[in-house]
Design a protein around this motif. Structure first.
Motif, PDB file in Angstrom:
ATOM      1  N   LYS A 181      17.538  50.113  10.974  1.00 25.46           N
ATOM      2  CA  LYS A 181      18.721  50.937  11.240  1.00 25.46           C
ATOM      3  C   LYS A 181      19.072  51.058  12.722  1.00 25.46           C
ATOM      4  CE  LYS A 181      21.167  53.093   9.170  1.00 25.46           C
ATOM      5  NZ  LYS A 181      22.559  52.734   8.839  1.00 25.46           N
ATOM      6  N   PRO A 182      18.153  51.522  13.596  1.00 26.55           N
ATOM      7  CA  PRO A 182      18.565  51.700  15.000  1.00 26.55           C
ATOM      8  C   PRO A 182      18.793  50.379  15.712  1.00 26.55           C
ATOM      9  CG  PRO A 182      16.205  52.060  14.808  1.00 26.55           C
ATOM     10  CD  PRO A 182      16.737  51.893  13.406  1.00 26.55           C
ATOM     11  N   SER A 183      17.997  49.367  15.380  1.00 33.13           N
ATOM     12  CA  SER A 183      18.077  48.090  16.086  1.00 33.13           C
ATOM     13  C   SER A 183      19.329  47.312  15.698  1.00 33.13           C
ATOM     14  CB  SER A 183      16.834  47.236  15.794  1.00 33.13           C
ATOM     15  OG  SER A 183      15.657  47.959  16.076  1.00 33.13           O
ATOM     16  N   LEU A 184      19.663  47.331  14.408  1.00 37.88           N
ATOM     17  CA  LEU A 184      20.794  46.536  13.944  1.00 37.88           C
ATOM     18  C   LEU A 184      22.114  47.092  14.470  1.00 37.88           C
ATOM     19  CD1 LEU A 184      21.523  44.095  12.143  1.00 37.88           C
ATOM     20  CD2 LEU A 184      21.920  45.716  10.291  1.00 37.88           C
ATOM     21  N   GLU A 185      22.288  48.404  14.375  1.00 37.08           N
ATOM     22  CA  GLU A 185      23.549  48.989  14.821  1.00 37.08           C
ATOM     23  C   GLU A 185      23.734  48.833  16.325  1.00 37.08           C
ATOM     24  OE1 GLU A 185      26.188  53.090  14.305  1.00 37.08           O
ATOM     25  OE2 GLU A 185      24.169  52.958  13.478  1.00 37.08           O
ATOM     26  N   SER A 186      22.667  49.054  17.095  1.00 35.45           N
ATOM     27  CA  SER A 186      22.771  48.889  18.552  1.00 35.45           C
ATOM     28  C   SER A 186      22.923  47.418  18.919  1.00 35.45           C
ATOM     29  CB  SER A 186      21.545  49.491  19.253  1.00 35.45           C
ATOM     30  OG  SER A 186      20.346  48.913  18.777  1.00 35.45           O
ATOM     31  N   PHE A 187      22.293  46.523  18.155  1.00 34.01           N
ATOM     32  CA  PHE A 187      22.448  45.092  18.388  1.00 34.01           C
ATOM     33  C   PHE A 187      23.900  44.681  18.170  1.00 34.01           C
ATOM     34  CE2 PHE A 187      21.753  40.575  16.821  1.00 34.01           C
ATOM     35  CZ  PHE A 187      21.451  40.061  18.077  1.00 34.01           C
ATOM     36  N   GLY A 188      24.537  45.266  17.154  1.00 31.99           N
ATOM     37  CA  GLY A 188      25.945  44.989  16.922  1.00 31.99           C
ATOM     38  C   GLY A 188      26.824  45.493  18.052  1.00 31.99           C
ATOM     39  N   ALA A 189      26.541  46.707  18.540  1.00 36.43           N
ATOM     40  CA  ALA A 189      27.330  47.270  19.640  1.00 36.43           C
ATOM     41  C   ALA A 189      27.101  46.496  20.938  1.00 36.43           C
ATOM     42  CB  ALA A 189      26.976  48.739  19.840  1.00 36.43           C
ATOM     43  N   ASP A 190      25.922  45.884  21.085  1.00 41.25           N
ATOM     44  CA  ASP A 190      25.630  45.080  22.277  1.00 41.25           C
ATOM     45  C   ASP A 190      26.513  43.842  22.382  1.00 41.25           C
ATOM     46  OD1 ASP A 190      23.637  46.802  23.052  1.00 41.25           O
ATOM     47  OD2 ASP A 190      21.981  45.578  22.292  1.00 41.25           O
ATOM     48  N   GLN A 191      27.170  43.481  21.301  1.00 49.15           N
ATOM     49  CA  GLN A 191      28.004  42.282  21.316  1.00 49.15           C
ATOM     50  C   GLN A 191      29.324  42.495  22.056  1.00 49.15           C
ATOM     51  OE1 GLN A 191      26.345  39.630  20.125  1.00 49.15           O
ATOM     52  NE2 GLN A 191      24.783  41.179  19.671  1.00 49.15           N
ATOM     53  N   PHE A 192      29.564  43.742  22.506  1.00 48.44           N
ATOM     54  CA  PHE A 192      30.807  44.071  23.206  1.00 48.44           C
ATOM     55  C   PHE A 192      30.483  44.517  24.634  1.00 48.44           C
ATOM     56  CE2 PHE A 192      31.304  44.821  18.700  1.00 48.44           C
ATOM     57  CZ  PHE A 192      32.501  44.190  18.400  1.00 48.44           C
ATOM     58  N   ASP A 193      31.184  43.963  25.594  1.00 48.37           N
ATOM     59  CA  ASP A 193      30.945  44.219  27.011  1.00 48.37           C
ATOM     60  C   ASP A 193      31.667  45.499  27.450  1.00 48.37           C
ATOM     61  OD1 ASP A 193      30.548  44.151  29.723  1.00 48.37           O
ATOM     62  OD2 ASP A 193      31.706  42.311  30.079  1.00 48.37           O
ATOM     63  N   ASP A 194      30.907  46.481  27.929  1.00 48.06           N
ATOM     64  CA  ASP A 194      31.496  47.751  28.367  1.00 48.06           C
ATOM     65  C   ASP A 194      32.402  47.599  29.582  1.00 48.06           C
ATOM     66  OD1 ASP A 194      30.664  49.832  26.616  1.00 48.06           O
ATOM     67  OD2 ASP A 194      28.619  49.611  27.347  1.00 48.06           O
ATOM     68  N   ASP A 195      32.186  46.565  30.385  1.00 50.52           N
ATOM     69  CA  ASP A 195      32.947  46.389  31.620  1.00 50.52           C
ATOM     70  C   ASP A 195      34.179  45.512  31.437  1.00 50.52           C
ATOM     71  OD1 ASP A 195      31.227  47.958  33.266  1.00 50.52           O
ATOM     72  OD2 ASP A 195      29.776  46.326  33.209  1.00 50.52           O
ATOM     73  N   HIS A 196      34.476  45.175  30.192  1.00 55.19           N
ATOM     74  CA  HIS A 196      35.654  44.361  29.881  1.00 55.19           C
ATOM     75  C   HIS A 196      36.582  45.220  29.032  1.00 55.19           C
ATOM     76  CE1 HIS A 196      38.031  41.166  27.847  1.00 55.19           C
ATOM     77  NE2 HIS A 196      37.825  40.496  28.968  1.00 55.19           N
ATOM     78  N   GLU A 197      37.791  45.471  29.526  1.00 53.77           N
ATOM     79  CA  GLU A 197      38.671  46.451  28.896  1.00 53.77           C
ATOM     80  C   GLU A 197      38.933  46.158  27.419  1.00 53.77           C
ATOM     81  OE1 GLU A 197      43.100  48.487  29.500  1.00 53.77           O
ATOM     82  OE2 GLU A 197      42.391  46.937  30.885  1.00 53.77           O
ATOM     83  N   GLU A 198      39.237  44.907  27.104  1.00 56.82           N
ATOM     84  CA  GLU A 198      39.554  44.557  25.720  1.00 56.82           C
ATOM     85  C   GLU A 198      38.340  44.741  24.816  1.00 56.82           C
ATOM     86  OE1 GLU A 198      41.096  40.698  23.114  1.00 56.82           O
ATOM     87  OE2 GLU A 198      41.202  40.668  25.302  1.00 56.82           O
ATOM     88  N   GLU A 199      37.163  44.273  25.272  1.00 54.54           N
ATOM     89  CA  GLU A 199      35.951  44.401  24.465  1.00 54.54           C
ATOM     90  C   GLU A 199      35.503  45.859  24.366  1.00 54.54           C
ATOM     91  OE1 GLU A 199      32.708  41.798  25.058  1.00 54.54           O
ATOM     92  OE2 GLU A 199      33.937  39.989  25.211  1.00 54.54           O
ATOM     93  N   ARG A 200      35.757  46.639  25.401  1.00 48.13           N
ATOM     94  CA  ARG A 200      35.388  48.055  25.364  1.00 48.13           C
ATOM     95  C   ARG A 200      36.163  48.787  24.268  1.00 48.13           C
ATOM     96  NH1 ARG A 200      36.051  48.988  30.350  1.00 48.13           N
ATOM     97  NH2 ARG A 200      38.042  50.089  30.366  1.00 48.13           N
ATOM     98  N   LYS A 201      37.439  48.472  24.122  1.00 43.74           N
ATOM     99  CA  LYS A 201      38.242  49.084  23.059  1.00 43.74           C
ATOM    100  C   LYS A 201      37.770  48.602  21.685  1.00 43.74           C
ATOM    101  CE  LYS A 201      42.463  49.962  25.705  1.00 43.74           C
ATOM    102  NZ  LYS A 201      43.912  49.655  25.858  1.00 43.74           N
ATOM    103  N   LYS A 202      37.383  47.329  21.592  1.00 41.43           N
ATOM    104  CA  LYS A 202      36.867  46.817  20.322  1.00 41.43           C
ATOM    105  C   LYS A 202      35.573  47.527  19.938  1.00 41.43           C
ATOM    106  CE  LYS A 202      38.822  42.134  20.657  1.00 41.43           C
ATOM    107  NZ  LYS A 202      38.507  40.698  20.836  1.00 41.43           N
ATOM    108  N   LYS A 203      34.756  47.864  20.935  1.00 37.32           N
ATOM    109  CA  LYS A 203      33.508  48.569  20.644  1.00 37.32           C
ATOM    110  C   LYS A 203      33.796  49.943  20.047  1.00 37.32           C
ATOM    111  CE  LYS A 203      29.728  48.519  23.228  1.00 37.32           C
ATOM    112  NZ  LYS A 203      28.738  48.795  24.303  1.00 37.32           N
TER     113      LYS A 203
END
Length: 607
Positions: A181-203
C-alpha cells in the motif's frame, strides 16, 4: 485555513541570469527529469519516455487488483466468522477490527523499509509475492479436503486446523498489504515531477484517479466477489482473486522500462534525530536575528534535492542550524562534518513538518472510527434486513458496501473534473482548495452519516420489536443514505489524507508518509474495538442489557452511532482550530537555464 507563506528569501542574483519562461527552461527542464529519480538503468530519466500517466496506469492496474482482493475478503469477513466459524457478533467485530488494524498498521514497517533500504519498486514486488502467497494459502484451506471447514451438524471434525490456516493466510495478506500500500501509491506519485508545472498538476489529479481505480476494484470486490462467496463458494472466489493478482503482477512488471525510480538513501529518521540532538546541545545559544545566518548546505552538495524555506514555527529546533564557530574557518569546517552538532535549515524544516503532522493525525482518528463501522456493524445490519429484489434475487450483505464505493467514485470524478477547475478559476489556487479544507469537509460528512445511521437503526429496532422475527421486513436500502454519505466523506477526507501525508512529508520518506495515512485507519480500527469493549462493559454493568448483544435486534447500535456522531462533532472543532494554524511545506522551486543546471527560483511553492 492559514494563507500560504511568502516566498523564501534568497541571495541576489545577477540580472538576466534566470530564464523562467523562455527557451532555457525548455532546453534543460523538458528533455530530462532532474528530481533525484533515475530510469531502470540508473540514468537521469528522459521526460518523453518515462513517468507521468504512461507509467502510472501500470501502477493503478495492480492497485485495482489488490483492492479487489482486499474488499472481496474484508467486507465479507464478519459474515464468514459468524456463519462459518460460528463466532458471536461482538467477538467477530473485534476480530475484524484487529485484522483491519494490523493490515493498516503494517505499512509503517513496509514504508520505512521502502524509503530506507529496498526502494519502492522492490518493496512492491516482494510484498505482492507475499500477498499472492496468502491468497494461495487461502485457496488451499477452501479446497484441500483435510483443511476445508464443515458444518458442525453434518460432521464432527474440529474447525481448529482450518481456523489456524485461515488466520495465517489472512495475516500473510496483512503483511503483503504492509509493503504494497504505501510503496505502490508513493511509487505512482513519484512518476510526476514536482518542478514541472504540467506534471505537477497531473500529480494533483493522480490521487483522485488512483482512488477511482481503487473504488472500481472495491466495487467489483463487494459485488461480484462477495456474490460468488455467498452463492457459489469461497473456494471459487479465492481462485479468481489469486488469478487476478497473478495477472496484475505480470502487468506491473511489463511497465518496468517506463518507471522513474528513487534510490533509497538510508533511514529517513536519522536526520530528524540529529536535529533534535543538535538543538538540545545548543539550547543555551540565542536565536540569530536573521534566519539567513542559519546553516544550509551549498547547492552543489544538495544536487537534485529540494531545499525548504525557513519558517518561524517550533523555533527551538532552529538552534540545530546555528553556526557556533563562524569566524574560525578550521573550527567551522570541523563543525560541518559533525552532523549531530550542526544541521541544515532543510533538515530542521523537515523535522518541523513531521511534528506538525501529529495533531492532524490525531484529529483524523474519529473519522477512521466511523469508517471502521462500514465493514462490521453496517454489514451485520444488512444481513438481518430484507435484501430481496424483483425476481427473487437476494443481495449479499457485504454488497451493500458498493453504495459507498459508487458514491466515492462519483465524488472524486466530480471533484477532479468539475470542482477543481472551477475553484482554480475562482481563487487562482493551483489546487482549487487547500488539502486540510478538503479533509475537513469529509469529516462533516462522516458526522452526518453517523447521525443518519442512528436514526435508521432506531427505526429498524422498532420494526424488529413489532415483528418479533430475526430478519426484519425493512428493506436493506434504508441503509443506503449512511453508506452514500460516508462515500462522499471518503472522496474528500481519504483522498485528502493521502495527498497530505504524501506531499507534506520530507521527500525522502514519502512511502512512510503514506504509511502514516494508513496508520490512521489502523489505529482507528483498534480504537473502535476498544470503544466497543468499554461501552459494552459500562452499559452492561449490574446485569443490565448492554448496547451490544449476540442478537442485533436486542442491541442498541443507534445509541453507539449517536456517540460516534458526538465524538466527531467535538473533534471537528479541534481540527478546525489546528488546520487554521497550520503552515504548509514551503519549497524553493527550480527552473532551468540555457547552458546551466537548474537553479533555485526566487519564488517558493507551497501546498
Amino acid at each position: 485555513m492559514r494563507a500560504e507563506p511568502a516566498a523564501c528569501p534568497t541571495s541576489p542574483m545577477a540580472p538576466g541570469l534566470f530564464d523562467t519562461k523562455g527557451k532555457g527552461e525548455t532546453h534543460v527542464h523538458e528533455k530530462r527529469v532532474y528530481d533525484s529519480s533515475v530510469d531502470h538503468k540508473g540514468r537521469v530519466p528522459l521526460r518523453a519516455s518515462t513517468g507521468a500517466w504512461r507509467a502510472a496506469l501500470f501502477i493503478i492496474a495492480i492497485e485495482f487488483s489488490e483492492r479487489l482482493s482486499y474488499f472481496g475478503l474484508a467486507t465479507n469477513l464478519i459474515i464468514y466468522l459468524t456463519k462459518v466459524l460460528h463466532q458471536e457478533v461482538k467477538t467477530a467485530a473485534r476480530n475484524v477490527n484487529y485484522w483491519s488494524g494490523v493490515t493498516t498498521m503494517m505499512p509503517l514497517v513496509g514504508g520505512f523499509v521502502a524509503d530506507a533500504y529496498l526502494g519502492r519498486f522492490s518493496t512492491v514486488l516482494c510484498s505482492t509475492l507475499i500477498y499472492l502467497g496468502g491468497l494461495i494459502l487461502l485457496t488451499m484451506c477452501q479446497l484441500v479436503p483435510s483443511l476445508k471447514p464443515c458444518d458442525s451438524g453434518t460432521c464432527h471434525r474440529s474447525l481448529r486446523v482450518h481456523e489456524i490456516i485461515f488466520s495465517v493466510a489472512i495475516y500473510l495478506i496483512s503483511i503483503g498489504t504492509g509493503g504494497h500500500k504505501p510503496s505502490l501509491e508513493s511509487f505512482g506519485a513519484d512518476q510526476f515531477d514536482d518542478d514541472h508545472e504540467e506534471e505537477r498538476k497531473k500529480k494533483m489529479s493522480y490521487f483522485n484517479w488512483w482512488n477511482f481505480g481503487l473504488c472500481c476494484g472495491a466495487l467489483l470486490g463487494v459485488t461480484v466477489i462477495v456474490y460468488i462467496e455467498d452463492k457459489v463458494s469461497w473456494g471459487v472466489a479465492d481462485i479468481l482473486l489469486t488469478s487476478v493478482m497473478g495477472i496484475s503482477l505480470v502487468i506491473f512488471l511489463l511497465g518496468k522500462t517506463f518507471y522513474r525510480y528513487r534510490v533509497p538513501t538510508g533511514s529517513p529518521l536519522t536526520p530528524m534525530l540529529q536535529v533534535l540532538v543538535a538543538a538540545m546541545a545548543k539550547r543555551h545559544l540565542p536565536h540569530p536575528s536573521d534566519a539567513g545566518q542559519l546553516h544550509e548546505a551549498p547547492k552543489s552538495q544538495k544536487s537534485d534535492e529540494r531545499l525548504l524555506c525557513h519558517t518561524d514555527q517550533i523555533r527551538f529546533l532552529d538552534k540545530a542550524a546555528i553556526i557556533e564557530h563562524r569566524e574560525d574557518e578550521a573550527a567551522f569546517a570541523a563543525e560541518k562534518l559533525n552532523t549531530w552538532r550542526l544541521a541544515t535549515v532543510t533538515q530542521v524544516e523537515e523535522t518541523k513538518l513531521i511534528l506538525a503532522m501529529v495533531p492532524i493525525w490525531l484529529a483524523s482518528l474519529p473519522f477512521g472510527i466511523c469508517i471502521a463501522q462500514t465493514s462490521t456493524f453496517f454489514i451485520k445490519q444488512a444481513s438481518i434486513m430484507d435484501r430481496k429484489l424483483a425476481g427473487g434475487f437476494e443481495i449479499p450483505p457485504a454488497s451493500v458496501y458498493s453504495l459507498a464505493a459508487i458514491s466515492m467514485i462519483i465524488t472524486v470524478s466530480f471533484y477532479d473534473k468539475i470542482l477543481v477547475p472551477f475553484l482554480r478559476r475562482a481563487t487562482g489556487n493551483e489546487r482549487g482548495m487547500s488539502i486540510l479544507r478538503r479533509i475537513g469537509i469529509g469529516m462533516v460528512f462522516s458526522m452526518v452519516a453517523m447521525a443518519v445511521a442512528a436514526i435508521v437503526e432506531r427505526k429498524r429496532l422498532r420494526v424488529a420489536e413489532a415483528e418479533q422475527t430475526s430478519v426484519v421486513s425493512m428493506s436493506v436500502f434504508w441503509l443506503a443514505p449512511q453508506f452514500i454519505i460516508l462515500g462522499f466523506g471518503d472522496g474528500f477526507t481519504l483522498v485528502g489524507l493521502q495527498e497530505y501525508f504524501y506531499d507534506q512529508v520530507p521527500d525522502s520518506m514519502r512511502s512512510l508518509g503514506l504509511a502514516f495515512y494508513l496508520s490512521v485507519l489502523g489505529t482507528a480500527n483498534f480504537l473502535s474495538s476498544l470503544l466497543i469493549t468499554v461501552v459494552d462493559h459500562l452499559t452492561g454493568e449490574g446485569g443490565r442489557a448492554g448496547w451490544f448483544s449476540k442478537d442485533l435486534n436486542r442491541s442498541r447500535l443507534d445509541l453507539f452511532y449517536w456517540l460516534l456522531a458526538a465524538i466527531n462533532a467535538v473533534n471537528l472543532c479541534g481540527y478546525a482550530y489546528q488546520a487554521s494554524r497550520y503552515s504548509y511545506k514551503n519549497v524553493q522551486r527550480k527552473v532551468g537555464i540555457a547552458g546551466f543546471p537548474e537553479q533555485d527560483d526566487l519564488e517558493s511553492r507551497t501546498s
